[in-house]
Scaffold this active site. Structure first.
Site, mmCIF file in Angstrom:
data_model
loop_
_atom_site.group_PDB
_atom_site.id
_atom_site.type_symbol
_atom_site.label_atom_id
_atom_site.label_comp_id
_atom_site.label_asym_id
_atom_site.label_seq_id
_atom_site.Cartn_x
_atom_site.Cartn_y
_atom_site.Cartn_z
ATOM 1 N N THR A 33 1.367 -4.169 4.427
ATOM 2 C CA THR A 33 1.028 -4.555 5.799
ATOM 3 C C THR A 33 0.516 -5.984 5.912
ATOM 4 O O THR A 33 0.629 -6.588 6.976
ATOM 5 C CB THR A 33 -0.040 -3.616 6.394
ATOM 6 N N ASP A 34 -0.027 -6.555 4.827
ATOM 7 C CA ASP A 34 -0.642 -7.884 4.927
ATOM 8 C C ASP A 34 0.325 -8.971 5.364
ATOM 9 O O ASP A 34 -0.050 -9.893 6.080
ATOM 10 C CB ASP A 34 -1.291 -8.284 3.600
ATOM 11 N N THR B 89 0.825 -1.208 0.000
ATOM 12 C CA THR B 89 0.000 0.000 0.000
ATOM 13 C C THR B 89 0.858 1.256 0.000
ATOM 14 O O THR B 89 0.510 2.245 -0.643
ATOM 15 C CB THR B 89 -0.951 -0.005 1.218
ATOM 16 N N SER C 198 1.631 -7.082 -1.005
ATOM 17 C CA SER C 198 2.239 -8.059 -0.098
ATOM 18 C C SER C 198 1.460 -9.360 0.027
ATOM 19 O O SER C 198 2.025 -10.386 0.398
ATOM 20 C CB SER C 198 2.489 -7.454 1.283
#
Length: 175
Positions: free
Chosen positions: A83-84, A11, A51
């Protein structure tokens, strides 16, 4: 000060394109413009994905890239990441480089950089501030909504709670 920045996507590197979030070269320049002019930066891009697409091959490529940069003349390494799967890449980099003399700091964003709610610039700037301290090892710079920017040790992050972009660690923030 001389930094290496590894752009991997996520992101923090994305912009909307045809209704979807896509990694964008524009965001690299946006992040680098936020730095003081007295900081020399070299950018690297072993891959550029969201990610959730991360797998062993990409992770191996990230570790290889970071390892090569540790042999360079850098004061620190910043890794932009989604972030995932941030916790997993942070843990893998910690396993590979926990004894690094220079800091490796992962940064991500809860929203794209052009969204006023994004913590991406803050996370990036605080990674640079932390690198200036010269504390070796692998870390994550992240500001939870409503919180203060924090540095987490890479091996202490917990998985995200459902429907939350907040980071949590076993023993809280490192700094």
């Amino acid at each position: 000060m001389k930094l290496a920045v590894i752009f991997t996507g996520g992101t923090i590197s994305g912009l909307p394109e045809e209704g979807y979030l896509s990694p964008s070269d524009t965001t690299k320049n946006m992040l680098l413009k936020a730095l003081d002019s007295n900081i020399a930066v070299e950018g690297f891009q072993p891959f550029y994905i969201l990610s959730e697409q991360l797998d062993g091959e990409y992770l191996t490529g990230l570790i290889k890239c970071a390892g090569e940069l540790l042999c360079g003349d850098y004061d620190g390494i910043i890794v932009t990441h989604g972030t995932d799967t941030l916790q997993y890449s942070a843990a893998a980099l910690h396993l590979a480089f926990s004894d690094s003399k220079i800091p490796i700091v992962l940064v991500s964003a809860n929203y794209i950089l052009t969204d006023s709610r994004s913590n991406g610039y803050t996370n990036f700037r605080y990674a640079v501030k932390f690198i200036k301290l010269g504390i070796g090892g692998v870390y994550v710079s992240y500001k939870n909504e409503g919180g203060t920017p924090s540095i987490y040790t890479a091996d202490s992050l917990l998985p995200h709670n459902a429907c939350s972009d907040a980071l949590a660690a076993l023993n809280g923030a490192f700094g």
